[in-house]
Design an enzyme around this catalytic site. Structure first.
Site, PDB file in Angstrom:
ATOM      1  N   ASP A  81       0.801  -1.231   0.000  1.00 41.61           N
ATOM      2  CA  ASP A  81       0.000   0.000   0.000  1.00 41.61           C
ATOM      3  C   ASP A  81       0.828   1.272   0.000  1.00 41.61           C
ATOM      4  O   ASP A  81       0.642   2.156  -0.835  1.00 41.61           O
ATOM      5  CB  ASP A  81      -0.928  -0.010   1.212  1.00 41.61           C
ATOM      6  CG  ASP A  81      -1.742   1.264   1.315  1.00 41.61           C
ATOM      7  OD1 ASP A  81      -2.425   1.601   0.338  1.00 41.61           O
ATOM      8  OD2 ASP A  81      -1.671   1.928   2.359  1.00 41.61           O
ATOM      9  N   ASP A  84       4.407   0.610   4.082  1.00 40.92           N
ATOM     10  CA  ASP A  84       4.245  -0.629   4.834  1.00 40.92           C
ATOM     11  C   ASP A  84       4.145  -1.804   3.870  1.00 40.92           C
ATOM     12  O   ASP A  84       4.471  -1.686   2.691  1.00 40.92           O
ATOM     13  CB  ASP A  84       3.010  -0.535   5.723  1.00 40.92           C
ATOM     14  CG  ASP A  84       1.743  -0.205   4.922  1.00 40.92           C
ATOM     15  OD1 ASP A  84       1.839  -0.121   3.682  1.00 40.92           O
ATOM     16  OD2 ASP A  84       0.675  -0.029   5.533  1.00 40.92           O
ATOM     17  N   TYR A 233      -8.584   2.289   6.125  1.00 46.52           N
ATOM     18  CA  TYR A 233      -9.275   2.713   4.910  1.00 46.52           C
ATOM     19  C   TYR A 233     -10.778   2.451   5.034  1.00 46.52           C
ATOM     20  O   TYR A 233     -11.326   1.553   4.406  1.00 46.52           O
ATOM     21  CB  TYR A 233      -8.707   1.995   3.680  1.00 46.52           C
ATOM     22  CG  TYR A 233      -7.317   2.454   3.310  1.00 46.52           C
ATOM     23  CD1 TYR A 233      -7.119   3.663   2.642  1.00 46.52           C
ATOM     24  CD2 TYR A 233      -6.203   1.697   3.640  1.00 46.52           C
ATOM     25  CE1 TYR A 233      -5.844   4.105   2.307  1.00 46.52           C
ATOM     26  CE2 TYR A 233      -4.918   2.131   3.314  1.00 46.52           C
ATOM     27  CZ  TYR A 233      -4.757   3.334   2.649  1.00 46.52           C
ATOM     28  OH  TYR A 233      -3.500   3.769   2.325  1.00 46.52           O
ATOM     29  N   GLU A 449       5.247  10.228   4.144  1.00 50.04           N
ATOM     30  CA  GLU A 449       4.933   8.879   3.668  1.00 50.04           C
ATOM     31  C   GLU A 449       4.558   8.958   2.198  1.00 50.04           C
ATOM     32  O   GLU A 449       4.160  10.006   1.682  1.00 50.04           O
ATOM     33  CB  GLU A 449       3.805   8.234   4.471  1.00 50.04           C
ATOM     34  CG  GLU A 449       3.610   6.764   4.102  1.00 50.04           C
ATOM     35  CD  GLU A 449       2.858   5.955   5.134  1.00 50.04           C
ATOM     36  OE1 GLU A 449       2.942   4.714   5.069  1.00 50.04           O
ATOM     37  OE2 GLU A 449       2.205   6.551   6.004  1.00 50.04           O
TER      38      GLU A 449
END
Length: 730
Positions: A81, A84, A233, A449
């Protein structure tokens, strides 16, 4: 005269605004071709599963090959994703749909830039995985990996399966998940369109699964079974936007108006602004809310005012404002929606703005506004403020993205090492705060990120910019890096005198090109026994011992160079699994003690080749003169000069077999491919865990007539793309 000139200028300006063209006359600011190329390459770094030989980097390898085994399925593949290693199908499907939409809108840009093959490969990498996740019409596996567990460990993808469990989660008719099922249906339908010309059979397969998933989502209309991802999510917009999105793409793929009717039937369920009947317009197109893209497509398909007005209200909110309400802008010009992924929202809206501006139903005046907005937001991401937010592109780009594999830690820590070992080319970081504040810090997962969905709309926006302004991609660009130290011994002298020496040692597996497991490591401590022999003793008189708690097997002394009296002590960890997965996994500590008999006082460490440069401060430091071996083949360190004493040859050596074209060297299990399975077979054979090989002849990959650790090392190098062909004679 002045009034006349003013009138001429005004008329000229109006003519320019009314000219039916969406081309922007501004000069090229950035190399959009290079940015597009690298933004697509980012997805190669996100791949999970068994990687093809066409991969363009040397630091990613096969990973998570057991995904799905817990439910009896092969759920390998797909993309990790973000920074990670969970495979969340909701944002992954959104990403695949957006990449397919980019090709649908701007295929010529991808052809011209030479990137069509690469983006189609990435779309297919995702859709192949979605098809695996859909084994039955009303069953869909929407996630592999546990987010909470996964996020507790920091290390590379290639060894994550050794540190964390990777459960599979599904929705079905009794526990449905309409949002994720419909989003996946949209991705597969959009993919079926872009593969229609090049691979009609695969296009039909994607469309079949798209229809089944859409029907499943439509008849259940519930997210009751979608529970594993809710901490990460959760779709706050509900599932009607995804149902609209999916039905619209299936209509575009088939021309079947029943799907268009379905798409429009959900409009009454769309969200509205508080205390009004006006469709919501103050958010952005994203993995959670795809209504904005759906209404854009419906506006072009139907030309109905309801979609056109709603879409323009949304784009106006992001540009000039609506009823004195406008999205926040940072001082340097970023349209800023939210702390999480601020650049993701801006660049995705830039793509939608550019797509809508190209439609003939958009007025020239608004087309210019939307196009200018799109360019400004893309340029902000690429560095118009003095810093790029795309890794490996432009000036002052992020050096510390929040990404485990790119960081390359062996220590299970985002602080070790204090730099990134890999360049995550093309990754769009989250972006700045509302005051342009930004930290290039690995721990700042809001600013730094990266994620698959961050790049999704960005790729489409870059394709638009490239089509308008050009910019040359880097010819034959690859992310091939020079590896730094991967295997090593660290050591220091704990004590010594004229009768003995004691060395504290630490064997390291810090592999990252790519990260990998080794069960065949050893190291050698080389000694010069001249003074011992001159004192009347022999090599066998030495007293050799290993320290407490060490799993290494100590042996020796072994002769290395008889003329110079060079011998070595070997500490062998064969059978002990070392991998860059944390303190208990990447290293093995030991204490090596070498002593002469009694109190003879004839020991001199100073002339030992491996003593050179050793620390005497009780602190582990790299000992480059203590070389490391994998299955007997040196992989790190410096050996002493001189002739290596090899074992005596067999009295009846096996003759070297001729090179036969009917032998696929390396294909040890006879499956017509050479891959990591063959490496495992050969490793087990050499460790005597199995007594024979399915194809013994194919195992002699260096054609020397023997099957030994040298063949294993060569085979591993081939599988990891360190060498290009087999057989291979070093």
């Amino acid at each position: 005269m002045k009034k006349f000139l003013s009138l001429i200028l005004v008329v000229s300006f109006l003519i320019m605004l009314l000219t039916p063209s969406t081309k922007i006359s501004a000069a090229t600011t950035f190399n959009y071709g290079e940015a597009l190329q690298k933004a697509i390459m980012f997805y190669e770094f996100q791949r999970s599963g068994k990687l093809p030989s066409t991969i363009r980097n040397n630091w990613r390898a096969d990973s998570c090959l057991d995904d799905g085994k817990d439910v009896g399925l092969d759920l390998t593949g797909g993309w990790f994703d973000a920074g990670d290693h969970v495979k969340f199908n909701l944002p992954m499907a959104y990403t695949a749909a957006m990449l397919a939409w980019a090709v649908y809108e701007e295929k010529d840009a991808f052809v011209k830039s030479g990137q069509l093959k690469y983006i189609l490969d990435e779309i297919k990498w995702a859709t192949d995985y979605f098809i695996k996740c859909h084994p039955e019409p009303d069953v869909y596996y929407y996630q592999v990996g546990d987010g909470d567990i996964d996020h507790m460990w920091w290390g590379p993808a290639e060894v994550v399966h050794l540190r964390t469990k990777r459960p599979s989660y599904k929705v079905d008719i009794t526990s449905p998940g309409s949002t994720v099922s419909a989003e996946t249906a949209a991705a597969l339908a959009a993919a079926s369109i872009v593969f229609k010309d090049t691979d009609p059979q695969y296009s039909n397969l994607c469309l079949k699964h798209a229809k089944e998933l859409f029907n499943f989502a439509d008849k259940t209309r519930s997210d009751a079974g979608y529970t594993a991802a809710t901490n990460f999510y959760t779709s706050h917009s509900g599932f009607y936007d995804e149902l609209t999105w999916a039905a619209t793409w299936i209509y575009l793929a088939t021309g079947d108006t029943s799907y268009l009717d379905k798409a429009e039937s959900y409009v009454e369920f769309w969200s509205t602004e508080p205390q009004t009947d006006i469709m919501s317009y103050k958010w952005g197109h994203c993995w959670d809310d795809v209504r904005y893209g759906a209404q854009l497509l419906l506006a072009r398909i139907t030309n109905k005012p309801i979609y056109k007005e709603s879409m323009e209200r949304h784009l106006d909110y992001w540009t000039v404002g609506v009823d004195n309400s406008r999205i926040k802008y940072t001082p340097k010009g970023l349209a800023w929606l939210n702390n999480w992924g601020s650049l993701r929202y801006a660049t995705t809206t830039a793509f939608l703005a550019a797509v809508y501006a190209d439609w003939e139903g958009c007025s020239p005046q608004k087309a210019k506004i939307y196009n200018d907005f799109a360019k400004a937001q893309v340029d902000y991401a690429l560095g118009s403020t003095g810093r790029s937010f795309v890794v490996g592109f432009g000036e002052n780009w992020p050096q510390h993205p929040h990404h485990r594999t790119a960081h390359g830690s062996w220590y299970d820590s985002m602080n070790v090492p204090d730099y990134h070992r890999h360049v995550l080319y093309g990754a769009l970081v989250g972006g700045p705060g509302e005051s342009d504040n930004y930290r290039d810090d690995i721990s700042d997962y809001q600013c730094n990120e990266v994620a698959c969905d961050y790049n999704a709309g960005f790729v489409g926006a870059l394709a638009k910019m490239y089509n308008r302004y050009d910019g040359r991609p880097v010819p034959e660009f690859k992310a091939i890096e020079v590896p730094e130290d991967e295997f090593m011994v660290e050591a220091y002298v704990s004590s010594s005198d004229k009768n003995y020496v004691e060395i504290k040692t630490r064997l390291n597996n810090r592999t990252a090109w790519p990260a990998r497991v080794s069960e065949g490591l050893s190291f050698r401590y080389f000694i010069d026994l001249t003074e011992v022999i001159e004192a009347g003793y022999g090599p066998n008189d030495l007293i050799i011992s290993g320290g407490q708690g060490s799993s290494g097997k100590v042996s020796g002394p072994h002769l290395w160079n008889k003329e110079k009296n060079i011998y070595y002590i070997e500490v062998d960890y064969t059978g002990d699994r070392l991998f860059p997965g944390g303190q208990d996994h990447y290293r093995r500590d030991s204490s090596l003690r070498i002593a002469v008999p009694g109190n003879s006082g004839c020991w001199n460490s100073e002339n030992d080749p491996s003593f050179k440069g050793l620390s005497k401060t009780s602190e582990f430091k790299k000992a480059e003169y203590i070389p490391v071996y994998e299955y007997g083949v040196k992989v790190a360190g410096i050996e002493p000069e001189g002739t290596v004493v090899q074992p005596s040859p067999s009295p009846t050596p096996t003759p070297t077999p001729p090179h036969s074209d009917d032998v696929l060297y390396g294909d040890i299990n006879n499956d017509k491919t050479v891959n990591s399975t063959d490496v495992t077979y050969l490793k087990r054979f050499l460790l005597k865990q199995i007594n024979s090989l399915p194809n013994q002849k194919a195992a002699d990959v260096n054609l020397d007539g023997n099957i030994n650790s040298t063949d294993l090392v060569i085979l591993k190098r081939y599988v990891l793309r360190g060498i290009s062909k087999l057989p291979y004679a070093p």
